[in-house]
Design a protein around this motif. Sequence first.
Motif, mmCIF file in Angstrom:
data_model
loop_
_atom_site.group_PDB
_atom_site.id
_atom_site.type_symbol
_atom_site.label_atom_id
_atom_site.label_comp_id
_atom_site.label_asym_id
_atom_site.label_seq_id
_atom_site.Cartn_x
_atom_site.Cartn_y
_atom_site.Cartn_z
ATOM 1 N N GLY A 138 0.811 -1.216 0.000
ATOM 2 C CA GLY A 138 0.000 0.000 0.000
ATOM 3 C C GLY A 138 0.838 1.257 0.000
ATOM 4 O O GLY A 138 0.496 2.237 -0.669
ATOM 5 N N GLU A 139 1.933 1.240 0.740
ATOM 6 C CA GLU A 139 2.816 2.405 0.780
ATOM 7 C C GLU A 139 3.458 2.663 -0.580
ATOM 8 O O GLU A 139 3.656 3.811 -0.974
ATOM 9 N N GLU A 140 3.790 1.596 -1.312
ATOM 10 C CA GLU A 140 4.494 1.743 -2.579
ATOM 11 C C GLU A 140 3.560 2.010 -3.760
ATOM 12 O O GLU A 140 3.863 2.833 -4.609
ATOM 13 N N LEU A 141 2.440 1.323 -3.807
ATOM 14 C CA LEU A 141 1.576 1.423 -4.980
ATOM 15 C C LEU A 141 0.509 2.496 -4.872
ATOM 16 O O LEU A 141 0.059 3.023 -5.885
ATOM 17 N N PHE A 142 0.052 2.769 -3.678
ATOM 18 C CA PHE A 142 -1.009 3.755 -3.466
ATOM 19 C C PHE A 142 -0.537 4.819 -2.481
ATOM 20 O O PHE A 142 -0.987 4.863 -1.346
ATOM 21 N N PRO A 143 0.383 5.667 -2.899
ATOM 22 C CA PRO A 143 0.869 6.686 -1.967
ATOM 23 C C PRO A 143 -0.268 7.632 -1.575
ATOM 24 O O PRO A 143 -0.976 8.161 -2.414
ATOM 25 N N SER A 144 -0.445 7.778 -0.308
ATOM 26 C CA SER A 144 -1.516 8.609 0.207
ATOM 27 C C SER A 144 -1.055 9.204 1.530
ATOM 28 O O SER A 144 -0.142 8.704 2.176
ATOM 29 N N THR A 145 -1.712 10.269 1.925
ATOM 30 C CA THR A 145 -1.384 10.849 3.222
ATOM 31 C C THR A 145 -1.951 9.996 4.354
ATOM 32 O O THR A 145 -1.485 10.070 5.472
ATOM 33 N N ASN A 146 -2.944 9.181 4.041
ATOM 34 C CA ASN A 146 -3.559 8.320 5.037
ATOM 35 C C ASN A 146 -3.182 6.858 4.751
ATOM 36 O O ASN A 146 -3.611 6.286 3.752
ATOM 37 N N PRO A 147 -2.384 6.226 5.621
ATOM 38 C CA PRO A 147 -1.964 4.845 5.351
ATOM 39 C C PRO A 147 -3.115 3.844 5.409
ATOM 40 O O PRO A 147 -3.047 2.788 4.786
#
Length: 91
Positions: free
Chosen positions: A31-40
């Motif tokens: 999730g951190e690598e493919l969907f960078p978002s401010t909310n983990p």
Amino acid sequence: MNKLTISASMIGTIIEWYDVFIFSSAALYIGEELFPSTNPVVATLNVLLVFALGFITRPIGALIFGHFGDREVGDIHFSILSSFPEYPPEL
């Protein structure tokens, strides 16, 4: 049932659920690598949504492709035809 059939079934099921375990264990990192978002949490939910969609669509694809493979084209010919979309990215 034949012992070979039962053994092959067990091995296939063990490998499948091992894959599920590995993917779900790595969902935070994916999730951190493919969907960078401010909310983990949102990134992790996106990964699990993609995983769920693949898990749900697999039986639907098996029904559709199984029908054509068994009745229309034949097992070997349909296996070759269904693998053609995989070739261009590998070139």
